[in-house]
Write a protein that holds these residues in place. Structure first.
Motif, PDB file in Angstrom:
ATOM      1  N   LYS A  26      36.391  14.195 -22.396  1.00  0.00           N
ATOM      2  CA  LYS A  26      36.843  13.307 -21.415  1.00  0.00           C
ATOM      3  C   LYS A  26      37.737  14.025 -20.429  1.00  0.00           C
ATOM      4  CE  LYS A  26      37.526   9.287 -24.641  1.00  0.00           C
ATOM      5  NZ  LYS A  26      38.529   8.502 -25.225  1.00  0.00           N
ATOM      6  N   ALA A  27      37.650  13.390 -19.275  1.00  0.00           N
ATOM      7  CA  ALA A  27      38.525  14.230 -18.158  1.00  0.00           C
ATOM      8  C   ALA A  27      39.881  13.962 -18.501  1.00  0.00           C
ATOM      9  CB  ALA A  27      38.240  13.485 -16.656  1.00  0.00           C
ATOM     10  N   PRO A  28      40.897  14.901 -18.412  1.00  0.00           N
ATOM     11  CA  PRO A  28      42.218  14.926 -18.889  1.00  0.00           C
ATOM     12  C   PRO A  28      43.156  14.213 -18.328  1.00  0.00           C
ATOM     13  CG  PRO A  28      41.711  17.209 -17.901  1.00  0.00           C
ATOM     14  CD  PRO A  28      40.283  16.303 -17.968  1.00  0.00           C
ATOM     15  N   LYS A  32      44.452   8.194 -21.589  1.00  0.00           N
ATOM     16  CA  LYS A  32      42.788   8.450 -21.749  1.00  0.00           C
ATOM     17  C   LYS A  32      42.364   9.334 -22.579  1.00  0.00           C
ATOM     18  CE  LYS A  32      42.076   5.094 -18.764  1.00  0.00           C
ATOM     19  NZ  LYS A  32      41.622   3.746 -19.176  1.00  0.00           N
ATOM     20  N   VAL A  33      43.377  10.556 -23.043  1.00  0.00           N
ATOM     21  CA  VAL A  33      42.858  11.460 -24.037  1.00  0.00           C
ATOM     22  C   VAL A  33      43.959  11.687 -25.082  1.00  0.00           C
ATOM     23  CG1 VAL A  33      41.141  12.587 -22.382  1.00  0.00           C
ATOM     24  CG2 VAL A  33      43.823  13.129 -22.641  1.00  0.00           C
ATOM     25  N   LYS A  34      43.461  11.989 -26.241  1.00  0.00           N
ATOM     26  CA  LYS A  34      44.490  12.179 -27.322  1.00  0.00           C
ATOM     27  C   LYS A  34      45.519  11.251 -27.736  1.00  0.00           C
ATOM     28  CE  LYS A  34      43.491  14.908 -29.578  1.00  0.00           C
ATOM     29  NZ  LYS A  34      42.298  14.883 -30.224  1.00  0.00           N
ATOM     30  N   THR A  35      45.306   9.965 -27.417  1.00  0.00           N
ATOM     31  CA  THR A  35      46.122   8.950 -27.367  1.00  0.00           C
ATOM     32  C   THR A  35      46.516   8.730 -28.892  1.00  0.00           C
ATOM     33  OG1 THR A  35      44.518   7.276 -27.649  1.00  0.00           O
ATOM     34  CG2 THR A  35      45.481   7.615 -25.490  1.00  0.00           C
ATOM     35  N   ARG A  36      46.028   9.089 -29.966  1.00  0.00           N
ATOM     36  CA  ARG A  36      46.449   9.147 -31.316  1.00  0.00           C
ATOM     37  C   ARG A  36      47.472   9.949 -31.521  1.00  0.00           C
ATOM     38  NH1 ARG A  36      41.302   9.223 -35.329  1.00  0.00           N
ATOM     39  NH2 ARG A  36      43.223   8.923 -36.764  1.00  0.00           N
ATOM     40  N   SER A  46      50.351  14.751 -24.931  1.00  0.00           N
ATOM     41  CA  SER A  46      49.139  14.571 -25.427  1.00  0.00           C
ATOM     42  C   SER A  46      47.948  14.886 -24.619  1.00  0.00           C
ATOM     43  CB  SER A  46      48.735  12.960 -25.869  1.00  0.00           C
ATOM     44  OG  SER A  46      49.741  12.648 -26.801  1.00  0.00           O
ATOM     45  N   ALA A  47      48.300  14.485 -23.130  1.00  0.00           N
ATOM     46  CA  ALA A  47      47.340  14.871 -22.207  1.00  0.00           C
ATOM     47  C   ALA A  47      47.382  16.446 -21.845  1.00  0.00           C
ATOM     48  CB  ALA A  47      47.367  14.309 -20.983  1.00  0.00           C
ATOM     49  N   ASP A 126      33.140  19.276 -30.352  1.00  0.00           N
ATOM     50  CA  ASP A 126      34.225  18.578 -30.113  1.00  0.00           C
ATOM     51  C   ASP A 126      35.211  19.309 -29.191  1.00  0.00           C
ATOM     52  OD1 ASP A 126      36.083  19.725 -31.590  1.00  0.00           O
ATOM     53  OD2 ASP A 126      35.812  18.280 -33.315  1.00  0.00           O
ATOM     54  N   SER A 127      35.905  18.661 -28.598  1.00  0.00           N
ATOM     55  CA  SER A 127      37.172  19.073 -27.736  1.00  0.00           C
ATOM     56  C   SER A 127      38.372  19.121 -28.618  1.00  0.00           C
ATOM     57  CB  SER A 127      37.369  18.502 -26.395  1.00  0.00           C
ATOM     58  OG  SER A 127      37.818  16.930 -26.657  1.00  0.00           O
TER      59      SER A 127
END
Length: 254
Positions: A26-28, A32-36, A46-47, A126-127
């Motif tokens: 996903k665009a960083p 929107k990314v790594k919200t967990r 997280s971003a 995976d990223s």
């Protein structure tokens, strides 16, 4: 800097002997990314860590690609956010937009699109696993270079996988999978067996998507404590290590 975007209408014969190592990303963008990972991190942290993961994973892949048998790609979403990758990736990388709704659809579409560009094989990566040993990527490229059809898969300790590699876009291994559960790896293996597809398993590794696995990453990178299941040394992941060192120095907990 901007990165080239693959033209899906062009199939280049020169790519036939090359395996595409494509990171699904996903665009960083914060929130929107790594919200967990929030908590223990903030959404902004997280971003920022996600960017470190992208830098480490793509630098690892770029090293594998130096031998000429592989090429690095980012299969990204959403289309239109290409600029958010500027300056993050090695210069040799190219972008290809994701399509499809569910995760399985996007994986299958990515495989179809990349193979349609003429690549002899593709690994979807995976990223979230910045310390995957380079040797695992090298093994995937080597196995897919052999004659005959097969799938390579690298399982994660949570029951998913960090890599799946194919020479043909086998829809069977992406359909009817219970995504985001601990049965993804087992279901994928069962689907491949039912379809009569040879499977080569790569070393077990892990992805970082919650506080517990963040602590595992910190143990590996800061304390020199590899995961208990590791059979080889992980990639050093310098960007992620520096981020965690700075977080620790500021009183952050893992």
């Amino acid at each position: 800097m901007g990165y080239p975007i693959l033209d899906l209408a062009e199939s280049e014969a020169a790519r036939g002997g090359v395996c595409a190592l494509a990171v699904m990303a996903k665009a960083p963008r914060a929130g929107k990314v790594k919200t967990r990972l929030a908590p223990p991190l903030t959404l902004e942290q997280s971003a920022a860590l996600n960017i470190c993961f992208l830098k480490d994973t793509t630098e690892n892949i770029a090293g594998v690609c130096a031998g000429g048998r592989a090429a690095g790609l980012i299969s990204y979403t959403p289309v239109g956010d290409e600029a958010l990758f500027d300056g993050i990736l090695p210069e040799s990388f190219a972008l290809v937009g994701q399509r499809g709704d569910g995760f399985g659809e996007r994986l299958l579409a990515a495989a179809e699109d990349i193979l349609a560009c003429g690549f002899g094989a593709v690994c979807l990566i995976d990223s979230d696993s910045p310390t995957v040993p380079a040797a695992a990527f090298e093994q995937a490229v080597a196995e897919l270079a052999r004659d005959g059809d097969r799938i390579v898969i690298g399982g994660s300790d949570d029951g998913g996988y960090y890599l799946i590699g194919l020479k043909r876009a086998h829809a069977e291994v992406f359909e009817n999978i219970t995504w985001s559960t601990g049965s993804v790896y087992a279901e994928t293996m069962a689907a491949a067996a039912a379809a009569g597809i040879e499977v080569v398993e790569l070393p077990l590794w892990y992805d970082v998507d919650d506080g517990a696995t963040l602590a595992m990453l910190a143990g590996e990178l800061l304390d020199g404590m590899p995961p208990s299941f590791a059979t080889m040394a992980g990639y050093p992941a310098a960007h992620s290590r520096e981020f965690l060192q700075e977080l620790s120095a500021d009183g952050g907990a893992f």
